[in-house]
Design a protein around this motif. Structure first.
Motif, PDB file in Angstrom:
ATOM      1  N   MET A  24       0.983  -1.134  -0.036  1.00  0.00           N
ATOM      2  CA  MET A  24       0.113   0.026  -0.229  1.00  0.00           C
ATOM      3  C   MET A  24       0.851   1.316   0.277  1.00  0.00           C
ATOM      4  O   MET A  24       1.842   1.456   0.813  1.00  0.00           O
ATOM      5  N   ARG A  25       0.587   2.270  -0.857  1.00  0.00           N
ATOM      6  CA  ARG A  25       1.293   3.447  -0.988  1.00  0.00           C
ATOM      7  C   ARG A  25       0.196   4.666  -0.749  1.00  0.00           C
ATOM      8  O   ARG A  25      -0.755   4.422  -1.464  1.00  0.00           O
ATOM      9  N   LYS A  26       0.757   5.501   0.045  1.00  0.00           N
ATOM     10  CA  LYS A  26      -0.165   6.749   0.194  1.00  0.00           C
ATOM     11  C   LYS A  26       0.205   7.747  -0.835  1.00  0.00           C
ATOM     12  O   LYS A  26       1.498   8.172  -0.754  1.00  0.00           O
ATOM     13  N   ARG A  27      -0.779   7.980  -1.521  1.00  0.00           N
ATOM     14  CA  ARG A  27      -0.494   9.094  -2.771  1.00  0.00           C
ATOM     15  C   ARG A  27      -1.290  10.304  -2.525  1.00  0.00           C
ATOM     16  O   ARG A  27      -2.321  10.343  -1.710  1.00  0.00           O
ATOM     17  N   LYS A  72      -5.056  11.585  -4.014  1.00  0.00           N
ATOM     18  CA  LYS A  72      -5.777  10.619  -4.607  1.00  0.00           C
ATOM     19  C   LYS A  72      -6.543   9.608  -3.866  1.00  0.00           C
ATOM     20  O   LYS A  72      -6.139   8.223  -3.855  1.00  0.00           O
ATOM     21  N   GLN A  97      -6.810   5.131  -3.904  1.00  0.00           N
ATOM     22  CA  GLN A  97      -6.171   4.729  -2.840  1.00  0.00           C
ATOM     23  C   GLN A  97      -7.108   3.794  -1.960  1.00  0.00           C
ATOM     24  O   GLN A  97      -6.924   2.599  -1.873  1.00  0.00           O
ATOM     25  N   ALA A 108      -6.871  -0.380  -1.776  1.00  0.00           N
ATOM     26  CA  ALA A 108      -7.003  -1.041  -0.329  1.00  0.00           C
ATOM     27  C   ALA A 108      -8.377  -1.645  -0.468  1.00  0.00           C
ATOM     28  O   ALA A 108      -8.442  -2.815   0.551  1.00  0.00           O
ATOM     29  N   LEU A 157      -5.190   4.315   5.663  1.00  0.00           N
ATOM     30  CA  LEU A 157      -5.922   5.004   4.672  1.00  0.00           C
ATOM     31  C   LEU A 157      -6.416   6.215   5.413  1.00  0.00           C
ATOM     32  O   LEU A 157      -6.405   7.163   4.874  1.00  0.00           O
ATOM     33  N   TYR A 209      -0.759  12.569   4.262  1.00  0.00           N
ATOM     34  CA  TYR A 209       0.293  12.160   3.361  1.00  0.00           C
ATOM     35  C   TYR A 209       1.409  12.894   4.359  1.00  0.00           C
ATOM     36  O   TYR A 209       1.378  13.918   4.700  1.00  0.00           O
ATOM     37  N   ASP A 216       5.786   9.150   3.481  1.00  0.00           N
ATOM     38  CA  ASP A 216       5.241   8.949   2.087  1.00  0.00           C
ATOM     39  C   ASP A 216       5.937   9.556   0.863  1.00  0.00           C
ATOM     40  O   ASP A 216       6.048   8.777  -0.222  1.00  0.00           O
TER      41      ASP A 216
END
Length: 388
Positions: free
Chosen positions: A83-86, A89, A93, A97, A259, A263, A267
């Motif tokens: 999982m990457r926190k954008r 977006k 996201q 998830a 979630l 950010y 990140d």
């Protein structure tokens, strides 16, 4: 040491976290790792109990339970790592998830079920004990009723036989024997039923003396009894829902917290690292293409140089061959005048042929073997031409 273990469980990149040097970020990811570790420990206990119910020995249940808990830890860590926190977006996201949340839901339910069985173990054992006793009593009552019916039938048949024996009609007296046989058969049936009733009484007496806590039940039997209790007792059903919800929340807590988090610096640093890595790979690919082009040009130039050297050498060799042949014909009258002219014409023709044969594969970039020149055959042709 404990912080390193928790950060490992959270799936965080330690090198990036060390570069940004942010204590709040470390605390946040350490808390996520703690939730993953707690879930894996619960899974270990749950799996060990479930396997103990299946195999009946801790020598098998404990190692397999540890393996199950370790698998849950690695699975949760993998979900957090991917999982990457954008930035800006949220919909993307959530889409990323969603599959992880569904998987976490199933994992939570799988982990909670064996522990739910353990919580209601006493009630399950008591319900099984009562159920078996009730079944034995019902079977005994059925046998007693069948015994009474058989005794009544035997008594009725014997009474009928006695009445027929008192008749003056021979046919009726003859049929009395059949009634006596039927009465004897029913009497034997009653005796067999009485034995079965005695066996049921002994089994019931033995079962009533057993302590319900000492009863060993299979995993499937426990699940069946728990479902029956949940259908009959609302308290059991609600308690099961609460336990399942609790373990599901434990399982999805790291993903939900990621979630909901903003950010952060970590990140941004991780995104920058990924972007830099992608650009570096693209640059390396461009450099590799340029290197290949340079090497290809060098190979082509090398081949052309080799072809020129071969061509010059073959021309020189052919000239020597032709000169030697022409010199041999000086003894022929009238041929000495044309010697220089013939030598120049033949040498030019051979040089042109050799140059064409050598330059053609080089210019077309094809690896073709050069033609093999047979100077001995050429010598014989020239000798035949001049001497005959």
């Amino acid at each position: 040491m404990a912080e390193k273990i928790l950060l490992y469980c959270s799936g965080v990149n330690p090198s990036v976290l060390e570069q940004i040097d942010s204590p709040p970020e470390k605390q946040k990811y350490a808390a996520q790792g703690a939730s993953v570790l707690v879930t894996s420990l619960i899974a270990t206990c749950s799996g060990s109990y479930a396997l103990y119910a299946v195999f009946g020995t801790g020598l098998v249940a404990v190692p397999l339970g540890l393996f199950w808990g370790g698998s849950i830890l690695l699975l949760d860590r993998l979900m957090l790592m991917t999982m990457r926190k954008r930035r800006n977006k949220p919909l993307a996201q959530m889409a990323i998830a969603a599959p992880r949340l569904v998987l976490a839901l199933f994992v939570g339910l799988t982990v909670s079920k064996p522990l739910e069985l353990r919580v209601f173990q006493a009630e399950i054992q008591q319900a099984d004990h009562i159920s078996i006793i009730s079944t034995l009593k019902e079977e005994r009552a059925t046998l007693e009723q069948a015994k009474k019916n058989a005794e009544a039938d035997a008594k009725e048949a014997l009474k009928t036989a006695n009445q027929l024996d008192a008749s003056v009609i021979p046919a009726k007296r003859a049929s009395a024997r059949d009634y006596r046989k039927a009465a004897a058969q029913k009497t034997r049936e009653a005796a067999q039923l009485d034995k079965r009733i005695t066996e049921k009484n002994n089994a019931l007496s033995t079962r009533e003396k057993i302590n319900p806590k000492e009863i060993k039940l299979t995993l499937l039997r426990q699940v069946v009894i728990l479902e029956h209790l949940a259908a009959v007792e609302p308290a059991v059903r609600y308690t099961g829902w609460v336990l399942s919800t609790l373990f599901v929340l434990f399982e999805i807590l790291p993903i939900v917290s990621k979630l909901m988090a903003k950010y952060s610096v970590y990140d941004a640093a991780l995104e920058n690292l990924e972007t830099t890595g992608i650009r570096l790979q693209e640059k390396l690919r461009e450099v590799s293409v340029e290197q290949i082009d340079r090497e290809s040009l060098m190979v082509r130039q090398y081949r052309e140089a080799i072809a020129g050297m071969v061509r010059d050498e073959m021309i020189r060799a052919s000239q020597q061959q032709v000169i030697s042949i022409v010199r041999d014909i000086e003894r022929v009258p009238g041929m000495a005048v044309r010697q220089a002219e013939m030598t120049e014409a033949v040498v030019d023709r051979i040089a042109a042929e050799i140059k064409n044969a050598v330059d053609t594969p080089t210019n077309s970039h094809q690896d073709k073997a050069a033609s093999t020149w047979d100077f001995s055959a050429l010598r014989r042709k020239l000798e035949n031409l001049f001497w005959h």
